[in-house]
Design an enzyme around this catalytic site. Structure first.
Site, PDB file in Angstrom:
ATOM      1  CE  LYS A  69      -3.678   1.986   2.558  1.00  0.00           C
ATOM      2  NZ  LYS A  69      -4.684   2.251   3.818  1.00  0.00           N
ATOM      3  CB  SER A 110      -7.619   4.101   2.691  1.00  0.00           C
ATOM      4  OG  SER A 110      -6.939   3.610   3.629  1.00  0.00           O
ATOM      5  CB  SER A 146      -8.129   1.328   5.374  1.00  0.00           C
ATOM      6  OG  SER A 146      -8.903   2.612   5.824  1.00  0.00           O
TER       7      SER A 146
END
Length: 483
Positions: free
Chosen positions: A68, A143, A167
């Site tokens: 990420k 996210s 997330s």
């Protein structure tokens, strides 16, 4: 004033010493390549493509990983999904990145995340929306949007996500993959973009429970740099849990996790209850439990989250322990220089937090932090009756992506409307896993299991057993078949 000037000048020597000693911190390896911009990425899920090979052997040898883009990979540009960090190149790897490489994994890219990770949708990244592999018009969740989408599309074996309000679990649910938010402090956040120190988590994502367990075993454990971790924590061997059955396992369906008002979908609730029936047939003891506090838990999280995020966005801007020094400086500079380009969600949080600081100081934040104790105790009491809580990860299936130029109200709604079941366990720190629980109208549904602190092995046991009973998890149309 002269007396204080003298005292401050003397104290500043400590800062000068720290700056000189900073040169001794490890920096990027000289052979590290910066990677390249993605090509032909119809999901919009890659921020950067790389080929960083780890050790020749290890538990993750031969496996590809997407990291990420809120985690530092030395020498590779990152943005944290935001205009505030565009162009920043870290000098040090996040702890989890070092552990991945030491375990033999190959990092093949940085996955797109939402603008400073302040969204559960997938429409706020500075690079544009991330599209759901099951339906390109819909949100992939956030996210950790890119990580989930790439897994669901079969473009990567494993992925790392971050979880402050859901997330990891939100995109896992909407993309039909497995995502685990560990117990608070089990996985170090060192080298990640911070939001709020008491809710920041880093966790593993994959298409199967076994891969999530293997990834967790590699990235978990104290690193000596993240003060949120207990240095006495040990990481168990999760492999035995993968072969365990569910006979005698006590599963509590959390009453308040179903029938969510507003955008809740009864079909999603039904799919989750089908899970319970399947486990009951296999010998689990399934009952309904109640935690009335769960209905308002998202409000406690909101006040904690806004207070902490405001500290990062308006005040210290990343200056917390465990945050890479260069990253903290870049955040401080970038959020001022590019404020107009930040997402509607980031702007709303920053404006609200600044208003509350001016009008009431930190009173609301302090109150919410105090309320996390009773909230945690309420879940602990329920978990004293059962081995785990079960509920829909999200109350609805993936929503349509907002159109370009959508008003702030719509953008913020699509970013936050799905979080009422996920966010409470960031503020209480309980481990939680989202696993695929079938399809509703052709879109994935997630089932969330929550265990006692340190109960990751219990979650893995139940999730793996369900995966076997279900015959594997369905894969997106871009991959086909079952996992």
């Amino acid at each position: 004033m002269a007396a204080y000037h003298e005292l401050i000048t003397e104290t500043l020597e400590s800062y000068a010493v720290v700056e000189r000693q900073a040169a001794a911190l490890p920096r990027v390896a000289p052979h590290r390549e910066p990677g390249h911009l993605p090509e032909g990425d119809r999901l919009g899920a890659w921020y950067r493509r790389t080929s960083i090979r780890g050790a020749a052997s290890g538990p993750l040898a031969g496996r590809t990983v997407a990291v990420k883009d809120n985690l530092c990979v030395a020498g590779v540009p990152m943005s944290g999904g935001s205009a505030a960090l565009e162009g920043f190149v870290p000098e040090r790897d996040a702890t989890v990145v070092t552990r991945l490489l030491d375990a033999g994994a190959e990092i093949i890219g940085k996955s797109v995340c939402e603008d400073l990770c302040l969204s559960g949708g997938s429409h706020t990244a500075v690079t544009g929306p991330v599209r759901n592999p099951w339906d390109l018009t819909r949100s992939a969740g956030g996210s950790s949007s890119g990580s989930a989408a790439l897994l669901a599309a079969g473009e990567v074996d494993l992925a790392i996500g971050g979880d402050q309000g859901g997330s990891v679990r939100i995109p896992a649910a909407w993309c039909g993959v497995v995502g685990l938010k560990p117990t608070f402090g089990l996985v170090p956040c060192t080298g990640s973009v911070p939001i709020e120190p008491s809710v920041d988590h880093v966790g593993p994502m994959a298409r199967t429970v076994a891969d999530v367990a293997a990834l967790l075993a590699v990235i978990a454990g104290p690193d000596g740099r993240d003060p949120r971790q207990d240095p006495r924590t040990t990481v168990p061997d999760y492999r035995p849990a993968l072969a365990g059955d569910v006979a005698g396992l006590r599963v509590g369906l959390l009453a308040e996790g179903f029938g969510r008002p507003g955008r809740g979908d009864p079909a999603v609730d039904d799919a989750t209850r089908d899970f319970a029936r399947l486990l009951a047939k296999a010998g689990a003891n399934v009952s309904e439990v109640s935690v009335p506090e769960h209905r308002d838990a998202a409000h406690v999280w909101t006040v904690v989250f806004v207070g902490g995020a405001t500290t990062q966005l308006v005040d210290l801007a990343g200056g917390v322990a465990g945050c890479d020094p260069a990253l903290a400086a870049a955040l401080h500079r970038g959020r001022r220089e590019h404020a107009a380009r930040l997402s509607a969600t980031v702007k709303m949080v920053a404006l609200l937090g600044a208003h509350l600081i001016r009008t009431s100081g930190g009173a609301h934040y302090a109150t919410a932090r105090a309320l996390t104790g009773p909230l945690t105790a309420a879940y602990d009491a329920a978990l004293g009756q059962v081995d785990m809580l079960a509920m829909p990860t999200l109350p609805m299936t993936a929503t349509p992506l907002p159109p370009p130029g959508a008003p702030p109200r719509e953008q913020v709604a699509r970013a936050l409307e799905m979080i009422p079941n996920t966010c409470p366990f960031d503020v209480t720190g309980h481990p939680a896993i989202s696993i695929p629980a079938g399809l509703v109208d052709g879109l994935p549904v997630g089932l969330m299991l929550v265990a006692r602190h340190g109960g990751e092995a219990t979650l893995i046991r139940a999730a793996a057993a369900y995966e076997r009973l279900a015959g594997g998890f369905p894969m997106s149309p871009l991959t086909g078949g079952h996992s």
